[in-house]
Design an enzyme around this catalytic site. Structure first.
Site, PDB file in Angstrom:
ATOM      1  N   GLY A   1      -8.128   3.355  -0.695  1.00 55.36           N
ATOM      2  CA  GLY A   1      -9.022   4.440  -1.092  1.00 55.36           C
ATOM      3  C   GLY A   1     -10.438   4.186  -0.595  1.00 55.36           C
TER       4      GLY A   1
ATOM      5  CB  SER B   1      -5.316   6.070  -0.942  1.00 55.12           C
ATOM      6  OG  SER B   1      -5.850   6.059  -2.240  1.00 55.12           O
TER       7      SER B   1
ATOM      8  CG  HIS C   1      -4.055  -2.622  -6.137  1.00 58.45           C
ATOM      9  ND1 HIS C   1      -3.305  -1.504  -6.372  1.00 58.45           N
ATOM     10  CD2 HIS C   1      -5.266  -2.164  -5.733  1.00 58.45           C
ATOM     11  CE1 HIS C   1      -4.047  -0.423  -6.154  1.00 58.45           C
ATOM     12  NE2 HIS C   1      -5.237  -0.809  -5.750  1.00 58.45           N
TER      13      HIS C   1
HETATM   14  C1  LIG Z   1     -10.315  -1.624   0.066  1.00 61.89           C
HETATM   15  C2  LIG Z   1      -8.953  -1.479  -0.549  1.00 61.89           C
HETATM   16  C3  LIG Z   1      -8.605  -0.296  -1.173  1.00 61.89           C
HETATM   17  C4  LIG Z   1      -7.329  -0.137  -1.717  1.00 61.89           C
HETATM   18  N1  LIG Z   1      -6.988   1.067  -2.276  1.00 61.89           N
HETATM   19  C5  LIG Z   1      -5.709   1.266  -2.691  1.00 61.89           C
HETATM   20  C6  LIG Z   1      -5.287   2.550  -3.129  1.00 61.89           C
HETATM   21  O1  LIG Z   1      -6.060   3.498  -3.132  1.00 61.89           O
HETATM   22  N2  LIG Z   1      -3.996   2.677  -3.537  1.00 61.89           N
HETATM   23  C7  LIG Z   1      -3.102   1.641  -3.513  1.00 61.89           C
HETATM   24  O2  LIG Z   1      -1.946   1.809  -3.902  1.00 61.89           O
HETATM   25  N3  LIG Z   1      -3.475   0.418  -3.090  1.00 61.89           N
HETATM   26  C8  LIG Z   1      -4.744   0.208  -2.663  1.00 61.89           C
HETATM   27  N4  LIG Z   1      -5.107  -1.013  -2.186  1.00 61.89           N
HETATM   28  C9  LIG Z   1      -4.090  -2.080  -2.055  1.00 61.89           C
HETATM   29  C10 LIG Z   1      -3.431  -1.996  -0.679  1.00 61.89           C
HETATM   30  O3  LIG Z   1      -2.560  -0.894  -0.606  1.00 61.89           O
HETATM   31  C11 LIG Z   1      -2.608  -3.241  -0.336  1.00 61.89           C
HETATM   32  O4  LIG Z   1      -1.563  -3.428  -1.268  1.00 61.89           O
HETATM   33  C12 LIG Z   1      -3.440  -4.511  -0.256  1.00 61.89           C
HETATM   34  O5  LIG Z   1      -4.620  -4.252   0.467  1.00 61.89           O
HETATM   35  C13 LIG Z   1      -2.622  -5.602   0.410  1.00 61.89           C
HETATM   36  O6  LIG Z   1      -3.371  -6.755   0.625  1.00 61.89           O
HETATM   37  P1  LIG Z   1      -4.073  -7.083   2.039  1.00 61.89           P
HETATM   38  O7  LIG Z   1      -5.324  -6.283   2.070  1.00 61.89           O
HETATM   39  O8  LIG Z   1      -4.309  -8.537   1.979  1.00 61.89           O
HETATM   40  O9  LIG Z   1      -3.101  -6.667   3.121  1.00 61.89           O
HETATM   41  C14 LIG Z   1      -6.394  -1.200  -1.656  1.00 61.89           C
HETATM   42  C15 LIG Z   1      -6.764  -2.403  -1.039  1.00 61.89           C
HETATM   43  C16 LIG Z   1      -8.019  -2.539  -0.479  1.00 61.89           C
HETATM   44  C17 LIG Z   1      -8.362  -3.836   0.205  1.00 61.89           C
END
Ligand SMILES: Cc1cc2nc3c(=O)[nH]c(=O)nc-3n(C[C@H](O)[C@H](O)[C@H](O)COP(=O)(O)O)c2cc1C
Length: 432
Positions: free
Chosen positions: A106, A133, A303
């Site tokens: 997001g 997202s 997450h």
């Molecule tokens: C900046 C940021 C925003 C995120 N926003 C969402 C989101 O809106 N919805 C969601 O399901 N996961 C969200 N996540 C989790 C990611 O989908 C994902 O599971 C996570 O980034 C995985 O770890 P990694 O960044 O080490 O690959 C977010 C992660 C980050 C870093």
């Protein structure tokens, strides 16, 4: 990750030669995701970096996401013909050139203008799905226009049932192929480092504002040119007087029911007939329950270490989850992927694919759609090369036999400040 001297600190290099990641403008010279990250850190103001990088509280879950990969080492086979290698696989029944998915994130509009569309373009060019997202900034209808896109929609449940019902209707009409319900973020994680960049809920601290002003290129291409991004997909559900950027985010957080349960999953399942995944599960009980709920797949995830702190990593529970689901539904993991070797480890431990978050965002921050594409290319090439070195020619051949668990965690494990890796594995600090 992060310190280019981290290997030199424990090995024979003794701090020389001095190493630096590439931080310039030529994306082709970024040879690893870590270079894209270094460029990101040069370009983005501190409050944006805290949003991108940070985890919850002690950031123990965040550290474990990377550390978990460090506990596995490859057992390579030699003298195998690996001249024809491929990462090709099937994702939700459709062919894909590699088992990778761009994770939902997001507020991407903080990184650059039309960031969601740029991520979608990069994903489409590389032939992998993009999960958009609920808290994205471009409308799902606009993103859906990206040619060749495999478009999945990530749902946060907030407000009454009519909200998710309307979002599902739109996602279906926009041609989204799959729905991903995030289950572990109904209560917003306590991301203290991000909070510390704010003076109030809706205003940056003075030092963060000054730091932002010292990043004129970022400022000019985002805030000055376009203002704060809007949560275009959900803003209409928010009361008119709460539609500012920060206000919308907080209003939605306040209206995410902590009562979200398997009953809601059942109601969503009844309405959404296309592939339906749950994202955020870790406990084996929940994995079993997901099978009973009739979903098409799950994404094991913390997450990105941003929700419950001191949680196990997705990778830690992956083999157990695979044993439970067998081949009955798709099993994905998300968290900590920065290298092609990480992808191979996850696949070997039982994942059908990995959802990459920050690795692709670093590319986006470094160079928009082209940068995100560069991140995906790097991961693809690294994984393909590592497969060859490992002695396997296709993802089907990857299994637990490729790996050994080791006690020495290697460079992924965090080193306590001032300590060495040896002292971190040997509490007494002796140098055996
Ligand atoms: C900046 C940021 C925003 C995120 N926003 C969402 C989101 O809106 N919805 C969601 O399901 N996961 C969200 N996540 C989790 C990611 O989908 C994902 O599971 C996570 O980034 C995985 O770890 P990694 O960044 O080490 O690959 C977010 C992660 C980050 C870093």
């Amino acid at each position: 990750m992060g310190d280019p001297l981290r290997h030199a600190a424990v090995a024979q290099l003794g701090g020389s030669p001095r190493r630096r990641y590439y931080r310039g403008r030529d994306l082709a010279r970024a040879v690893a995701v870590e270079d894209l990250r270094a460029i990101t850190h040069r370009r983005m103001p501190r409050f944006v970096l805290e949003y991108l990088e940070g985890g919850a509280e002690e950031e123990a879950s965040l550290a474990r996401e990377r550390g978990a990969y460090g506990h596995w080492r490859f057992m390579p086979w030699q003298l195998v013909d690996v001249s024809q290698r491929t990462l090709a696989t099937a994702l939700l029944g459709r062919e894909a050139p590699m088992p990778l998915v761009v994770a939902p994130t997001g507020l991407n509009g903080l990184f650059c203008h039309h960031a969601d569309t740029s991520l979608a373009q990069a994903a489409a060019t590389c032939g992998v799905p993009f999960v958009q997202s609920t808290m994205s900034n471009d409308t799902m209808e606009d993103v859906a226009r990206v040619p060749g896109l495999r478009h999945w929609w990530q749902l946060y449940v907030f407000g009454g049932d009519e909200v998710w019902q309307e979002l599902l209707r739109r996602a279906d009409a926009a041609g989204c192929e799959a729905l991903v319900l995030t289950t572990n973020a109904q209560i917003f994680g306590n991301r203290e480092w991000s909070t510390r960049t704010q003076a109030t809920k809706t205003r940056l601290s003075l030092s963060s504002a000054i730091d932002a002003a010292l990043h004129p290129r970022w400022l000019a291409s985002t805030l000055l040119a376009h203002g704060l991004p809007a949560f275009s997909n959900v803003v209409d559900f928010v009361p008119k007087d709460r539609r500012g950027f920060f206000e919308t985010a907080f209003w939605i957080r306040e209206h995410q029911p902590a009562s979200l349960s398997w009953a809601t999953v059942e109601r969503i399942r009844q309405r959404w007939r296309k592939p339906f995944l749950l994202k955020g599960l870790l406990h084996p009980d929940d994995v079993r329950r997901a099978l009973d709920a009739g979903v098409d797949g799950i994404v094991l995830s913390t997450h990105g270490g941003r929700q419950l702190d001191w949680s196990v990593a997705a990778l830690d529970v992956l083999p157990e989850a695979r044993a439970i689901v067998g081949q009955r539904m798709a099993l994905y993991v998300s968290g900590g992927l920065r290298r092609g070797t990480d992808l191979l480890k996850a696949l070997a431990l039982g994942a059908d694919a990995v959802l990459a978050g920050r690795a692709v965002l670093y590319g986006l921050c470094a160079g928009g759609a082209a940068g995100a594409q560069r991140a995906l290319q790097i991961l693809h090439q690294e994984a393909l090369d590592a497969m060859g070195l490992l002695g396997v020619a296709s993802v089907r051949e990857l299994g637990p036999g490729c790996l050994r668990a080791v006690r020495d965690p290697g460079p992924c494990e965090q080193v306590p400040k001032g300590g060495t890796r040896r002292s971190s594995t040997s509490p007494a600090g002796d140098a055996r």
